[in-house]
Design an enzyme around this catalytic site. Sequence first.
Site, PDB file in Angstrom:
ATOM      1  N   LYS A 147     -13.520  -0.487 -10.656  1.00  0.00           N
ATOM      2  CA  LYS A 147     -13.696   0.858  -9.749  1.00  0.00           C
ATOM      3  C   LYS A 147     -15.129   1.149  -9.608  1.00  0.00           C
ATOM      4  CE  LYS A 147      -9.254   2.782 -10.789  1.00  0.00           C
ATOM      5  NZ  LYS A 147      -8.726   1.620 -10.332  1.00  0.00           N
ATOM      6  N   ASP A 198     -11.478  -1.857  -6.381  1.00  0.00           N
ATOM      7  CA  ASP A 198     -10.423  -1.085  -6.230  1.00  0.00           C
ATOM      8  C   ASP A 198     -10.515  -0.084  -5.344  1.00  0.00           C
ATOM      9  OD1 ASP A 198      -8.994  -2.537  -8.131  1.00  0.00           O
ATOM     10  OD2 ASP A 198      -8.994  -1.120  -9.765  1.00  0.00           O
ATOM     11  N   GLN A 210      -5.490   1.540   1.215  1.00  0.00           N
ATOM     12  CA  GLN A 210      -4.134   2.238   0.964  1.00  0.00           C
ATOM     13  C   GLN A 210      -3.527   2.843   2.045  1.00  0.00           C
ATOM     14  OE1 GLN A 210      -6.951   4.916  -0.673  1.00  0.00           O
ATOM     15  NE2 GLN A 210      -6.325   4.708  -2.819  1.00  0.00           N
ATOM     16  N   ARG A 252      -6.603  -6.348  -0.610  1.00  0.00           N
ATOM     17  CA  ARG A 252      -5.365  -5.963  -1.336  1.00  0.00           C
ATOM     18  C   ARG A 252      -4.808  -4.772  -0.573  1.00  0.00           C
ATOM     19  NH1 ARG A 252      -6.368  -3.212  -6.759  1.00  0.00           N
ATOM     20  NH2 ARG A 252      -6.752  -5.297  -7.593  1.00  0.00           N
ATOM     21  N   LYS A 262       7.512   9.380   1.949  1.00  0.00           N
ATOM     22  CA  LYS A 262       7.472   8.098   1.669  1.00  0.00           C
ATOM     23  C   LYS A 262       7.861   7.005   2.478  1.00  0.00           C
ATOM     24  CE  LYS A 262       9.760   4.878  -1.644  1.00  0.00           C
ATOM     25  NZ  LYS A 262       8.939   4.035  -1.436  1.00  0.00           N
ATOM     26  N   THR A 275       2.415  -4.780  -4.133  1.00  0.00           N
ATOM     27  CA  THR A 275       3.625  -3.576  -4.350  1.00  0.00           C
ATOM     28  C   THR A 275       4.865  -4.255  -5.274  1.00  0.00           C
ATOM     29  OG1 THR A 275       5.172  -2.226  -2.932  1.00  0.00           O
ATOM     30  CG2 THR A 275       4.624  -4.752  -2.140  1.00  0.00           C
TER      31      THR A 275
HETATM   32  C1  LIG Z   1      -1.937  -5.039  -8.192  1.00  0.00           C
HETATM   33  C2  LIG Z   1      -2.097  -3.594  -7.793  1.00  0.00           C
HETATM   34  C3  LIG Z   1      -3.136  -3.277  -7.571  1.00  0.00           C
HETATM   35  C4  LIG Z   1      -3.390  -1.647  -7.359  1.00  0.00           C
HETATM   36  N1  LIG Z   1      -4.498  -1.087  -6.783  1.00  0.00           N
HETATM   37  C5  LIG Z   1      -4.488  -0.281  -6.366  1.00  0.00           C
HETATM   38  C6  LIG Z   1      -5.811   0.645  -6.100  1.00  0.00           C
HETATM   39  O1  LIG Z   1      -6.941  -0.232  -6.016  1.00  0.00           O
HETATM   40  N2  LIG Z   1      -5.862   1.934  -5.308  1.00  0.00           N
HETATM   41  C7  LIG Z   1      -4.588   2.532  -5.231  1.00  0.00           C
HETATM   42  O2  LIG Z   1      -5.036   3.797  -5.005  1.00  0.00           O
HETATM   43  N3  LIG Z   1      -3.472   2.310  -5.889  1.00  0.00           N
HETATM   44  C8  LIG Z   1      -3.392   0.826  -6.237  1.00  0.00           C
HETATM   45  N4  LIG Z   1      -2.180   0.466  -6.708  1.00  0.00           N
HETATM   46  C9  LIG Z   1      -0.848   1.237  -7.077  1.00  0.00           C
HETATM   47  C10 LIG Z   1      -0.154   1.516  -5.594  1.00  0.00           C
HETATM   48  O3  LIG Z   1      -1.099   2.172  -4.573  1.00  0.00           O
HETATM   49  C11 LIG Z   1       1.054   2.151  -5.939  1.00  0.00           C
HETATM   50  O4  LIG Z   1       0.644   3.360  -6.225  1.00  0.00           O
HETATM   51  C12 LIG Z   1       1.857   1.308  -6.751  1.00  0.00           C
HETATM   52  O5  LIG Z   1       2.003   0.109  -6.504  1.00  0.00           O
HETATM   53  C13 LIG Z   1       3.496   1.872  -6.746  1.00  0.00           C
HETATM   54  O6  LIG Z   1       3.620   1.574  -5.321  1.00  0.00           O
HETATM   55  P1  LIG Z   1       4.788   0.564  -4.894  1.00  0.00           P
HETATM   56  O7  LIG Z   1       4.260  -0.322  -3.749  1.00  0.00           O
HETATM   57  O8  LIG Z   1       4.875  -0.460  -6.245  1.00  0.00           O
HETATM   58  O9  LIG Z   1       6.143   1.053  -4.275  1.00  0.00           O
HETATM   59  P2  LIG Z   1       7.078   2.141  -4.647  1.00  0.00           P
HETATM   60  O10 LIG Z   1       7.873   2.611  -3.432  1.00  0.00           O
HETATM   61  O11 LIG Z   1       6.242   3.269  -5.373  1.00  0.00           O
HETATM   62  O12 LIG Z   1       7.955   1.416  -5.711  1.00  0.00           O
HETATM   63  C14 LIG Z   1       8.783   0.496  -5.543  1.00  0.00           C
HETATM   64  C15 LIG Z   1       9.526   0.055  -6.813  1.00  0.00           C
HETATM   65  O13 LIG Z   1       8.567  -0.459  -7.617  1.00  0.00           O
HETATM   66  C16 LIG Z   1       8.951  -0.190  -8.957  1.00  0.00           C
HETATM   67  N5  LIG Z   1       7.874   0.566  -9.532  1.00  0.00           N
HETATM   68  C17 LIG Z   1       6.856   1.079  -8.569  1.00  0.00           C
HETATM   69  N6  LIG Z   1       6.040   1.781  -9.425  1.00  0.00           N
HETATM   70  C18 LIG Z   1       6.234   1.515 -10.538  1.00  0.00           C
HETATM   71  C19 LIG Z   1       5.553   1.988 -12.091  1.00  0.00           C
HETATM   72  N7  LIG Z   1       4.675   2.716 -12.097  1.00  0.00           N
HETATM   73  N8  LIG Z   1       6.684   1.702 -13.065  1.00  0.00           N
HETATM   74  C20 LIG Z   1       7.750   1.046 -12.968  1.00  0.00           C
HETATM   75  N9  LIG Z   1       8.382   0.743 -11.852  1.00  0.00           N
HETATM   76  C21 LIG Z   1       7.503   0.817 -10.818  1.00  0.00           C
HETATM   77  C22 LIG Z   1      10.247   0.697  -9.091  1.00  0.00           C
HETATM   78  O14 LIG Z   1      11.167   0.162  -9.130  1.00  0.00           O
HETATM   79  C23 LIG Z   1      10.326   1.126  -7.598  1.00  0.00           C
HETATM   80  O15 LIG Z   1      11.330   1.666  -6.986  1.00  0.00           O
HETATM   81  C24 LIG Z   1      -2.148  -0.864  -7.160  1.00  0.00           C
HETATM   82  C25 LIG Z   1      -0.690  -1.605  -7.252  1.00  0.00           C
HETATM   83  C26 LIG Z   1      -0.837  -2.690  -7.615  1.00  0.00           C
HETATM   84  C27 LIG Z   1       0.429  -3.290  -7.791  1.00  0.00           C
END
Ligand SMILES: Cc1cc2nc3c(=O)[nH]c(=O)nc-3n(C[C@H](O)[C@H](O)[C@H](O)COP(=O)(O)OP(=O)(O)OC[C@H]3O[C@@H](n4cnc5c(N)ncnc54)[C@H](O)[C@@H]3O)c2cc1C
Length: 280
Positions: free
Chosen positions: A72, A106, A136, A157, A174, A199
Amino acid sequence: MQLGAARFVAGETLDECVVVLRRLNEQGLYANTTLLGEGVLEPGETESVVAAYRTIVDRIADEQLRANVALKLTHLGLSIDEELAQRNVAELVEHAAARGNFVRIDMEESRHVDATLRIYRRLRESGHENVGTVLQSYLFRTENDLAALLPLAPNLRLVKGAYLEPPEIAYPRKRDVDAAYVRLLETSLRADGFTAVATHDETLIEHTISFAEERAIPKERFQFQMLYGVRTRLQLDLVQRGFDVLVATPYGPEWYRYLMRRLAERPANVLFLLRNLVRG
Ligand SMILES: Cc1cc2nc3c(=O)[nH]c(=O)nc-3n(C[C@H](O)[C@H](O)[C@H](O)COP(=O)(O)OP(=O)(O)OC[C@H]3O[C@@H](n4cnc5c(N)ncnc54)[C@H](O)[C@@H]3O)c2cc1C
């Protein structure tokens, strides 16, 4: 860690994290690691963060791990001075290049997006290829940001976004965030460069696979990325199906804010931690 943070954080020390990285590699997964921390306000502190990341890069090379680093910019001084963050990250990107590694920058809160993208662009324009950043989908601006970056054949990413942003600049619903993600994903996959589909959303993952298949986009042009401790079975299933999967595996004593973001994403995680507390 007693709170149950160990589900999401690979320990407090690099030694502990290396054990986890090796285990992930043995399961066929790539990894990246992050020394947790952000919002540093003391210039001197950023020097120790740079030193810590140099050590991480060296350790990954010495141990021949299939892992890179994600960091970061506010950990490297962005909240103090953009030039300081630029110098610090450039030093790390150069060091990573010397050790055959890659640095992911990030994306943080919306107030840092302009500076983060400027720094990424400066790194690429000064000839650094081993660096990528994050976009994002919850921000209205992101489709324009992607279009502006595409001429660089960027390594991006794509995420939905993890911070609480106001409705003036980010989709509150959402389904709009998810729809924007699909648009970004398709644009990025069709263009030159590399797309990290970060994701846990199975609908988006399956959409990526069928979109890539229909357009004969080679598997080398994209990768799935998930968080350590989230949807582990799905990570391994995708590896079985022949896709590259990277697990973002952070460590360090400053795990509290990271843990809070993971809890906010999924209320069921709070129950998981409470159960741990009761058992403990
Ligand atoms: C590799 C990686 C790097 C990332 N880097 C950044 C970044 O640099 N900046 C940034 O703003 N965000 C980052 N994020 C976070 C991202 O923005 C989301 O907040 C996070 O990934 C949850 O969103 P989702 O796409 O999984 O979908 P969602 O619709 O939120 O979730 C889909 C499904 O995934 C599962 N899930 C999601 N989150 C969780 C959790 N915390 N615990 C357990 N199960 C969960 C659940 O089953 C959910 O139903 C990153 C995420 C990943 C995977």
